[in-house]
Design an enzyme around this catalytic site. Structure first.
Site, short mmCIF file in Angstrom:
data_model
loop_
_atom_site.label_atom_id
_atom_site.label_comp_id
_atom_site.label_asym_id
_atom_site.label_seq_id
_atom_site.Cartn_x
_atom_site.Cartn_y
_atom_site.Cartn_z
N SER A 151 0.86 -1.19 0.00
CA SER A 151 0.00 0.00 0.00
C SER A 151 0.89 1.23 0.00
CB SER A 151 -0.87 0.01 1.26
OG SER A 151 -1.46 1.28 1.44
N TYR A 164 -1.27 -0.76 10.23
CA TYR A 164 -1.39 -1.07 8.79
C TYR A 164 -0.11 -0.67 8.04
CZ TYR A 164 -3.65 -1.03 4.15
OH TYR A 164 -4.00 -1.25 2.82
N LYS A 168 2.41 -3.13 5.96
CA LYS A 168 2.64 -2.96 4.52
C LYS A 168 4.10 -2.61 4.21
CE LYS A 168 -1.57 -3.86 3.13
NZ LYS A 168 -1.84 -5.07 2.34
P1 NAP Z 1 -11.51 -5.54 0.90
O1 NAP Z 1 -12.52 -5.16 -0.10
O2 NAP Z 1 -11.76 -5.27 2.34
O3 NAP Z 1 -11.19 -7.10 0.70
C1 NAP Z 1 -10.26 -7.74 1.54
C2 NAP Z 1 -10.11 -9.18 1.10
O4 NAP Z 1 -9.21 -9.82 1.99
C3 NAP Z 1 -11.42 -9.93 1.12
O5 NAP Z 1 -11.47 -10.80 0.03
C4 NAP Z 1 -11.33 -10.71 2.43
O6 NAP Z 1 -12.07 -11.90 2.31
C5 NAP Z 1 -9.84 -11.02 2.49
N1 NAP Z 1 -9.38 -11.29 3.85
C6 NAP Z 1 -9.33 -10.44 4.90
N2 NAP Z 1 -8.88 -11.09 5.98
C7 NAP Z 1 -8.65 -12.37 5.60
C8 NAP Z 1 -8.18 -13.53 6.28
N3 NAP Z 1 -7.85 -13.49 7.58
N4 NAP Z 1 -8.06 -14.67 5.59
C9 NAP Z 1 -8.39 -14.72 4.29
N5 NAP Z 1 -8.82 -13.67 3.58
C10 NAP Z 1 -8.96 -12.51 4.25
O7 NAP Z 1 -10.11 -4.87 0.59
P2 NAP Z 1 -9.48 -4.38 -0.79
O8 NAP Z 1 -9.65 -2.92 -0.87
O9 NAP Z 1 -9.92 -5.23 -1.91
O10 NAP Z 1 -7.94 -4.63 -0.47
C11 NAP Z 1 -7.21 -5.72 -0.99
C12 NAP Z 1 -5.74 -5.50 -0.65
O11 NAP Z 1 -5.30 -4.28 -1.22
C13 NAP Z 1 -5.46 -5.42 0.84
O12 NAP Z 1 -4.25 -6.05 1.17
C14 NAP Z 1 -5.34 -3.93 1.08
O13 NAP Z 1 -4.54 -3.64 2.20
C15 NAP Z 1 -4.70 -3.49 -0.22
N6 NAP Z 1 -4.91 -2.07 -0.51
C16 NAP Z 1 -6.17 -1.59 -0.75
C17 NAP Z 1 -6.34 -0.24 -1.02
C18 NAP Z 1 -7.68 0.37 -1.31
O14 NAP Z 1 -7.76 1.60 -1.44
N7 NAP Z 1 -8.74 -0.39 -1.45
C19 NAP Z 1 -5.23 0.60 -1.02
C20 NAP Z 1 -3.98 0.09 -0.76
C21 NAP Z 1 -3.82 -1.27 -0.52
P3 NAP Z 1 -12.99 -12.56 3.44
O15 NAP Z 1 -13.58 -11.45 4.24
O16 NAP Z 1 -13.98 -13.34 2.64
O17 NAP Z 1 -12.06 -13.42 4.21
#
Ligand code: NAP
Length: 260
Positions: A151, A164, A168
């Protein structure tokens, strides 16, 4: 094959085997669909089996092949079992995308031990468990693509995100180190640092702190908008492809220019 989910990028991953964690929604779902639509067999990992089934169906709708594994990335035994089963079933593992992640935002003075531990365990230990399990299968085939979803919060600080940011930034450190361990085996290890991307995670920010968080963030994004999951998936596709063979140990920001 349909290439709509990848914003036009088409890469031939026919015969390749991928694991994507956090594939039940958001960025991970877009990555899994993009890899599947471009020919990879995709093992979709997350805790929510119903949502995973939707991702699998979306991949199958593009003509791709996919399976779901309901697994908590914090559970050592389950992680090893998923990797072992994928390798047994599909005979190898070419691509690992460590995408599952969570936030538990609060200023440090209020941060509980549980909030710290949960984020570090899910965002840093989880990827470690998958990389360790993938190490030998990839070494045996002398080929691999590991992509860790970090991130911009791992590159620059963000108030309320000490847990967080640490997770990261740690993932970036692991990425750089592992890339050096594995480079001579034709296994690349890279990280992607997304900025603000539309997903449940950013919606949680709005629910907690209000729309002004996003409005203020947009002022810091040269593109003046949030990204969409498919824009991160396009970067994953490229790094996962044979074309990215000479890129390893790198951190690619997909952030609309925010850290440029
Ligand atoms: P999200 O919509 O909250 O989805 C998170 C995903 O992670 C879900 O599929 C969830 O599935 C899974 N997950 C969470 N805890 C888990 C666990 N203990 N075991 C297995 N699966 C787990 O988040 P997102 O925005 O798509 O983010 C995806 C990645 O991108 C993350 O690593 C996040 O830090 C990174 N990121 C996102 C952003 C942003 O702006 N969205 C920015 C920078 C980085 P279940 O709940 O079904 O387990």
């Amino acid at each position: 094959m349909a290439n709509e989910p990848t914003n036009g990028i088409q890469i031939d991953l026919t015969g390749q085997v991928a694991i994507v964690t956090g594939a039940s929604r958001g960025l991970g779902r877009a990555m899994a669909v993009a890899l599947g639509a471009n020919g990879a067999k995709v093992a979709c990992v997350a805790r929510n089996a119903e949502k995973l089934a939707e991702t699998v169906a979306a991949i199958q709708a593009t003509g791709g092949e996919a399976t779901s594994y309901a697994c908590d990335v914090n559970d050592r035994e389950s992680v090893n079992q998923v990797v072992d089963t994928v390798v047994e079933t599909w005979e190898k593992l070419d691509i690992l995308v460590n995408n599952a992640g969570i936030t538990r935002d609060t200023l440090m003075a209020q941060m509980s031990d549980a909030q710290w531990d949960e984020v570090i365990t899910t965002n840093l230990t989880g990827p470690f468990l998958f990389m360790r399990a993938a190490y030998m299968p990839m070494m045996r085939k002398r080929y691999g693509r590991i992509i860790n979803i970090s991130s911009v919060s791992g590159l620059v600080g963000n108030p309320g995100q000490s847990n967080y940011s640490a997770s990261k930034a740690g993932l970036i450190g692991v990425t750089r180190t592992l890339s050096r361990e594995l480079a001579k085996r034709k296994i690349t290890v890279n990280a992607i640092a997304p900025g603000f991307i539309e997903s449940d995670m950013t919606q949680d920010l709005v629910d907690k702190f209000g729309q002004t968080v996003i409005d203020e963030a947009k002022k810091r994004i040269p593109c003046q908008r949030l990204g969409v999951p498919e824009e991160v998936a396009a970067a994953v596709l490229f790094l996962a492809s044979p074309a990215a063979s000479y890129i390893t140990g790198q951190i690619l920001a997909v952030d609309g220019g925010m850290t440029g």
